[in-house]
Scaffold this motif. Sequence first.
Motif, PDB file in Angstrom:
ATOM      1  N   THR A 194     106.309  42.899  45.105  1.00 56.42           N
ATOM      2  CA  THR A 194     106.556  44.102  44.316  1.00 56.42           C
ATOM      3  C   THR A 194     105.277  44.916  44.262  1.00 56.42           C
ATOM      4  N   GLU A 195     105.352  46.166  43.798  1.00 58.11           N
ATOM      5  CA  GLU A 195     104.146  46.989  43.687  1.00 58.11           C
ATOM      6  C   GLU A 195     103.265  46.478  42.553  1.00 58.11           C
ATOM      7  N   ILE A 196     101.955  46.573  42.757  1.00 58.50           N
ATOM      8  CA  ILE A 196     100.999  46.024  41.799  1.00 58.50           C
ATOM      9  C   ILE A 196     101.089  46.703  40.436  1.00 58.50           C
ATOM     10  N   THR A 197     101.654  47.921  40.398  1.00 57.44           N
ATOM     11  CA  THR A 197     101.776  48.638  39.125  1.00 57.44           C
ATOM     12  C   THR A 197     102.683  47.918  38.130  1.00 57.44           C
ATOM     13  N   SER A 310      96.977  39.057  52.614  1.00 58.46           N
ATOM     14  CA  SER A 310      98.001  40.093  52.700  1.00 58.46           C
ATOM     15  C   SER A 310      97.500  41.395  52.083  1.00 58.46           C
ATOM     16  N   SER A 311      96.895  41.303  50.906  1.00 54.61           N
ATOM     17  CA  SER A 311      96.380  42.509  50.250  1.00 54.61           C
ATOM     18  C   SER A 311      95.200  43.096  51.009  1.00 54.61           C
ATOM     19  N   ARG A 312      94.334  42.225  51.556  1.00 53.10           N
ATOM     20  CA  ARG A 312      93.188  42.726  52.311  1.00 53.10           C
ATOM     21  C   ARG A 312      93.657  43.545  53.517  1.00 53.10           C
ATOM     22  N   ARG A 313      94.723  43.071  54.173  1.00 52.65           N
ATOM     23  CA  ARG A 313      95.266  43.812  55.322  1.00 52.65           C
ATOM     24  C   ARG A 313      95.825  45.164  54.871  1.00 52.65           C
ATOM     25  N   GLN A 314      96.532  45.165  53.746  1.00 49.38           N
ATOM     26  CA  GLN A 314      97.075  46.416  53.228  1.00 49.38           C
ATOM     27  C   GLN A 314      95.964  47.396  52.851  1.00 49.38           C
ATOM     28  N   ILE A 315      94.939  46.887  52.168  1.00 55.55           N
ATOM     29  CA  ILE A 315      93.836  47.739  51.733  1.00 55.55           C
ATOM     30  C   ILE A 315      93.133  48.365  52.931  1.00 55.55           C
ATOM     31  N   GLU A 316      92.972  47.585  53.990  1.00 56.68           N
ATOM     32  CA  GLU A 316      92.335  48.108  55.203  1.00 56.68           C
ATOM     33  C   GLU A 316      93.099  49.316  55.733  1.00 56.68           C
ATOM     34  N   LEU A 318      95.103  51.254  53.865  1.00 54.28           N
ATOM     35  CA  LEU A 318      95.182  52.294  52.847  1.00 54.28           C
ATOM     36  C   LEU A 318      93.880  53.069  52.679  1.00 54.28           C
ATOM     37  N   CYS A 319      92.761  52.496  53.125  1.00 51.17           N
ATOM     38  CA  CYS A 319      91.454  53.124  52.930  1.00 51.17           C
ATOM     39  C   CYS A 319      91.241  54.306  53.863  1.00 51.17           C
ATOM     40  N   SER A 330      92.279  55.652  47.334  1.00 47.12           N
ATOM     41  CA  SER A 330      92.680  56.506  46.219  1.00 47.12           C
ATOM     42  C   SER A 330      93.557  55.724  45.245  1.00 47.12           C
ATOM     43  N   LYS A 331      93.641  56.235  44.027  1.00 49.94           N
ATOM     44  CA  LYS A 331      94.479  55.598  43.004  1.00 49.94           C
ATOM     45  C   LYS A 331      95.936  55.579  43.448  1.00 49.94           C
ATOM     46  N   ALA A 332      96.398  56.697  44.019  1.00 55.89           N
ATOM     47  CA  ALA A 332      97.793  56.777  44.453  1.00 55.89           C
ATOM     48  C   ALA A 332      98.110  55.738  45.524  1.00 55.89           C
ATOM     49  N   LYS A 333      97.181  55.551  46.463  1.00 57.89           N
ATOM     50  CA  LYS A 333      97.418  54.562  47.521  1.00 57.89           C
ATOM     51  C   LYS A 333      97.302  53.141  46.988  1.00 57.89           C
ATOM     52  N   PHE A 334      96.330  52.914  46.103  1.00 51.26           N
ATOM     53  CA  PHE A 334      96.185  51.578  45.522  1.00 51.26           C
ATOM     54  C   PHE A 334      97.457  51.156  44.800  1.00 51.26           C
ATOM     55  N   GLU A 335      98.101  52.087  44.140  1.00 53.01           N
ATOM     56  CA  GLU A 335      99.299  51.758  43.358  1.00 53.01           C
ATOM     57  C   GLU A 335     100.489  51.392  44.229  1.00 53.01           C
ATOM     58  N   THR A 336     100.379  51.593  45.548  1.00 55.41           N
ATOM     59  CA  THR A 336     101.445  51.168  46.461  1.00 55.41           C
ATOM     60  C   THR A 336     101.233  49.741  46.961  1.00 55.41           C
TER      61      THR A 336
END
Length: 387
Positions: A194-197, A310-316, A318-319, A330-336
Amino acid sequence: MSWPKVAISEFCVTGSGTTPSRKNAAYYGGDVPWVKSGELVGNVISQTEETVTEKAVAETSLKLAPAGALLLAMYGANVGRIAELGIAATTNQAICHIVPDPEVADRRYVFRTLETLADYFVHRGAGGAQSNISQALIKQTKIPLPPLEEQKRIAAILDKADELRRLRRRAIDRLDTLAQSIFYDMFGNSFQDTEITKFIRKIETGKNLVGNDDEDVSAYRVLKISAVNRNGFRPVETKALPSGYEPPAAHFVRNGDLLFSRANTSELVGLACIVDQAPERTALPDKLWRLVPESDARTEFLEQAILSPSSRRQIEQLCSGTSGSMKNISKAKFETLRVPAATPELQKSFANRCKSVREQKRVGSLALEETESLFASLQQRAFRGEL
């Protein structure tokens, strides 16, 4: 004991490289290692992310630096960072290679000396958000140069102290691996995400203020982005705030805070850690976020969820930011960001299983801080002739 200071140009050969045109496919993918400034993150470089061809070496201003050459980042996010070549390699234009004369200077001694000058180079650099230092500045920089045998003795002492630092970091890394193993065991690939939010009530941050290292300027301090790293929270990584500025109460760092690095180098951006020893009168900067969890969410779960592969791959993905520069999310991308949809009961169970691991990591981190302080003290004494 006082030793003469000698300009690097007097006993070293220096040079820099280039980035061959990306439009010419014949320049890339050959057998010649090519180092970018973003790769200067370790002690010795024995392999590179990219290679170039002999054709690129022949037709561009690339220069092959020998194994043992010292590499110094002249600009980019790693400006001032030093590494040693374990292989013969070329570099991009953001790196100065330095080859000491073995009849005059010990390579490891020069490495350790340049290591202490990182802040000096950053402060002497020109530019905006990121400093740029020139090869001319490096060449004219003077360092203490005792007799060769004394250089070797000093380098050997510092190398042994550095090895102790690496061993303690390795021990902490093993604990991180254990925590991640427990996380994967409980929330592996088969777990719905699910989304981290879902687990975060709000994101708080500080103000973009330029701190400095003069402790007498202000009674208040601000965290550096280096306070959040792979070894957890580092309370010593702070700077004084400008005189006359008093941070709002909501900006102060507190024990139990979950911090997230929204801007850093590519290998450090997106890291998270829990504050277990908040420094007094210290505020958040704008590049570190405080993630405030929902009432039924556990910070221990969120920390490991963000640190998971999994999150590290996503963050890479999203950055934003180019290779070798400061990366941002960005905050908007982090929230996804998507993380396991764990129930409060499972989060509590995970936190309980990780309790002893966290305590061992806390003790190990304190020991590492002591080792870091010892190493810094040895460096200062060594180059003052007191070792």
